[in-house]
Scaffold this motif. Sequence first.
Motif, mmCIF file in Angstrom:
data_model
loop_
_atom_site.group_PDB
_atom_site.id
_atom_site.type_symbol
_atom_site.label_atom_id
_atom_site.label_comp_id
_atom_site.label_asym_id
_atom_site.label_seq_id
_atom_site.Cartn_x
_atom_site.Cartn_y
_atom_site.Cartn_z
ATOM 1 N N GLY A 73 -18.096 71.432 -100.859
ATOM 2 C CA GLY A 73 -18.603 71.464 -102.230
ATOM 3 C C GLY A 73 -18.828 70.095 -102.843
ATOM 4 N N HIS A 74 -18.910 69.069 -102.008
ATOM 5 C CA HIS A 74 -19.200 67.736 -102.568
ATOM 6 C C HIS A 74 -20.518 67.804 -103.343
ATOM 7 N N SER A 75 -20.611 67.060 -104.427
ATOM 8 C CA SER A 75 -21.816 67.162 -105.272
ATOM 9 C C SER A 75 -23.084 66.760 -104.517
ATOM 10 N N GLU A 76 -22.928 65.872 -103.519
ATOM 11 C CA GLU A 76 -24.130 65.513 -102.734
ATOM 12 C C GLU A 76 -24.590 66.705 -101.893
ATOM 13 N N ARG A 77 -23.653 67.485 -101.402
ATOM 14 C CA ARG A 77 -24.021 68.695 -100.654
ATOM 15 C C ARG A 77 -24.612 69.743 -101.615
ATOM 16 N N TRP A 137 -21.536 61.932 -112.583
ATOM 17 C CA TRP A 137 -22.006 60.691 -113.180
ATOM 18 C C TRP A 137 -21.155 59.486 -112.787
ATOM 19 N N ALA A 138 -20.014 59.740 -112.174
ATOM 20 C CA ALA A 138 -19.130 58.635 -111.781
ATOM 21 C C ALA A 138 -19.199 58.348 -110.281
ATOM 22 N N ILE A 139 -19.879 59.213 -109.521
ATOM 23 C CA ILE A 139 -19.880 59.046 -108.065
ATOM 24 C C ILE A 139 -20.873 57.980 -107.649
ATOM 25 N N GLY A 140 -20.341 56.929 -107.033
ATOM 26 C CA GLY A 140 -21.189 55.868 -106.487
ATOM 27 C C GLY A 140 -21.921 55.063 -107.548
ATOM 28 N N THR A 141 -21.535 55.225 -108.800
ATOM 29 C CA THR A 141 -22.252 54.558 -109.893
ATOM 30 C C THR A 141 -21.503 53.343 -110.431
ATOM 31 N N TYR A 185 -11.595 66.709 -108.538
ATOM 32 C CA TYR A 185 -12.486 66.633 -109.706
ATOM 33 C C TYR A 185 -13.308 65.358 -109.593
ATOM 34 N N GLU A 186 -14.612 65.549 -109.418
ATOM 35 C CA GLU A 186 -15.509 64.406 -109.255
ATOM 36 C C GLU A 186 -16.668 64.524 -110.240
ATOM 37 N N PRO A 187 -16.539 63.897 -111.405
ATOM 38 C CA PRO A 187 -17.682 63.912 -112.326
ATOM 39 C C PRO A 187 -18.875 63.249 -111.639
ATOM 40 N N TYR A 229 -8.747 62.872 -108.279
ATOM 41 C CA TYR A 229 -9.883 62.348 -109.041
ATOM 42 C C TYR A 229 -10.809 61.608 -108.067
ATOM 43 N N GLY A 230 -12.108 61.802 -108.235
ATOM 44 C CA GLY A 230 -13.088 61.051 -107.435
ATOM 45 C C GLY A 230 -14.238 60.600 -108.304
ATOM 46 N N GLY A 231 -14.690 59.383 -108.065
ATOM 47 C CA GLY A 231 -15.819 58.843 -108.835
ATOM 48 C C GLY A 231 -15.550 57.391 -109.162
ATOM 49 N N SER A 232 -16.021 56.508 -108.270
ATOM 50 C CA SER A 232 -15.856 55.055 -108.448
ATOM 51 C C SER A 232 -14.396 54.649 -108.653
ATOM 52 N N CYS A 233 -13.499 55.371 -108.010
ATOM 53 C CA CYS A 233 -12.093 54.957 -108.001
ATOM 54 C C CYS A 233 -11.985 53.806 -107.007
ATOM 55 N N GLY A 255 -10.276 59.558 -98.062
ATOM 56 C CA GLY A 255 -11.504 58.756 -98.011
ATOM 57 C C GLY A 255 -12.675 59.631 -97.604
ATOM 58 N N ASN A 256 -13.814 59.374 -98.200
ATOM 59 C CA ASN A 256 -15.043 60.069 -97.812
ATOM 60 C C ASN A 256 -16.034 58.998 -97.367
ATOM 61 N N TRP A 257 -16.167 58.878 -96.059
ATOM 62 C CA TRP A 257 -17.036 57.814 -95.518
ATOM 63 C C TRP A 257 -18.516 58.148 -95.705
ATOM 64 N N LYS A 258 -18.832 59.395 -96.006
ATOM 65 C CA LYS A 258 -20.227 59.849 -96.117
ATOM 66 C C LYS A 258 -20.990 59.490 -94.831
ATOM 67 N N MET A 259 -22.276 59.130 -94.943
ATOM 68 C CA MET A 259 -23.053 58.833 -93.720
ATOM 69 C C MET A 259 -23.067 57.311 -93.497
ATOM 70 N N GLY A 276 -6.592 60.620 -105.152
ATOM 71 C CA GLY A 276 -8.012 60.334 -105.295
ATOM 72 C C GLY A 276 -8.825 60.726 -104.072
ATOM 73 N N LEU A 277 -10.078 61.059 -104.323
ATOM 74 C CA LEU A 277 -11.074 61.179 -103.255
ATOM 75 C C LEU A 277 -11.964 59.950 -103.426
ATOM 76 N N ILE A 278 -11.982 59.129 -102.398
ATOM 77 C CA ILE A 278 -12.522 57.783 -102.520
ATOM 78 C C ILE A 278 -13.747 57.625 -101.619
ATOM 79 N N GLY A 279 -14.874 57.294 -102.199
ATOM 80 C CA GLY A 279 -16.084 57.075 -101.408
ATOM 81 C C GLY A 279 -16.184 55.622 -100.978
ATOM 82 N N GLY A 280 -16.960 54.840 -101.726
ATOM 83 C CA GLY A 280 -17.251 53.444 -101.358
ATOM 84 C C GLY A 280 -16.035 52.632 -100.969
ATOM 85 N N ALA A 281 -14.982 52.722 -101.740
ATOM 86 C CA ALA A 281 -13.805 51.879 -101.483
ATOM 87 C C ALA A 281 -13.031 52.308 -100.227
HETATM 88 C C1 PEP Z 1 -17.239 60.589 -103.403
HETATM 89 O O1 PEP Z 1 -18.366 60.623 -102.963
HETATM 90 O O2 PEP Z 1 -16.457 61.505 -103.147
HETATM 91 C C2 PEP Z 1 -16.869 59.449 -104.240
HETATM 92 C C3 PEP Z 1 -15.850 59.590 -105.036
HETATM 93 O O3 PEP Z 1 -17.639 58.311 -104.126
HETATM 94 P P1 PEP Z 1 -17.380 56.898 -104.841
HETATM 95 O O4 PEP Z 1 -15.908 56.617 -104.766
HETATM 96 O O5 PEP Z 1 -18.193 55.927 -104.067
HETATM 97 O O6 PEP Z 1 -17.835 57.040 -106.257
#
Ligand code: PEP
Length: 255
Positions: free
Chosen positions: A96-100, A172-176, A168-170, A212-216, A8-12, A233-238
């Motif tokens: 190396g997160h794309s936000e960084r 265009w799929a992150i948080g979208t 692998y986090e495309p 895989y990461g990106g709106s999983c 999980g990636n809780w971010k801020m 998976g690397l999971i943000g929002g969920a």
């Molecule tokens: C992330 O930021 O690593 C990520 C995958 O975010 P989300 O699951 O919210 O798209």
Amino acid sequence: MRKKVVAGNWKMNKNLQEGIELAKEVNSKVKAAGTKEVTVIIGTPFIHLSEVNKIVDPTVVAVAAQNCAIEASGAYTGEISAAMVASTGSKYVILGHSERRSYYGETDEILVKKVQRALENNLEIIFCVGEVLAERESGKHFEVVKSQLENGLFNLPADQFAHVIVAYEPVWAIGTGKTATSAQAEEMHAFIRKTIAGKYNQQVADNTSILYGGSCNAKNADELFSQPDVDGGLIGGASLKAEDFSTIIVARAKH
Ligand code: PEP
């Protein structure tokens, strides 16, 4: 054998008290689910690391930082070193997160140094790669990901590369809410594995977990994890909802 991983990636998000509650919930849900075959990691803000490490059962949930400093120590106001992260009991760091990369200008050269700091402090690394939409639309996505691997990681000898999980986090799929299809994910994961085999050897590639990461989310995780090269998976929002996060972990355990 590579590990099945859900991180999980809780971010801020979440203040300290909220983070403690979420960590407790995740810990008890994962324990109850009995999904021992899945390595579960939560990537919290820096200030949560120490407290969250006291709460979770390390045999059930591991803890990650979302970044670390380039330098080892010294006059770098506001920075947090890899040694500090390790001293909280955390075992992982996301780099190396794309936000960084996009908001804080983290280049491949910076990431090479951060990877070194993490390894010096015995942290396992979740290293993110992925293309932006324009790169995919112009058919450059394989080239972009290959270059991120080559420039960020392939300076490592095989024994150090063994401490890396690739995510692998495309972008265009992150948080979208726009997830890669399972076919798109598999295609890129297989490419990443082939690229690792080309640099090191097939055994190293087969032992590398590729997430895989990106709106999983709880709904699409099952389909994504059914793919042979998608190891988790690397999971943000969920990951901010214990129920959804544990559903994703159960989906990973299933395949
Ligand atoms: C992330 O930021 O690593 C990520 C995958 O975010 P989300 O699951 O919210 O798209």
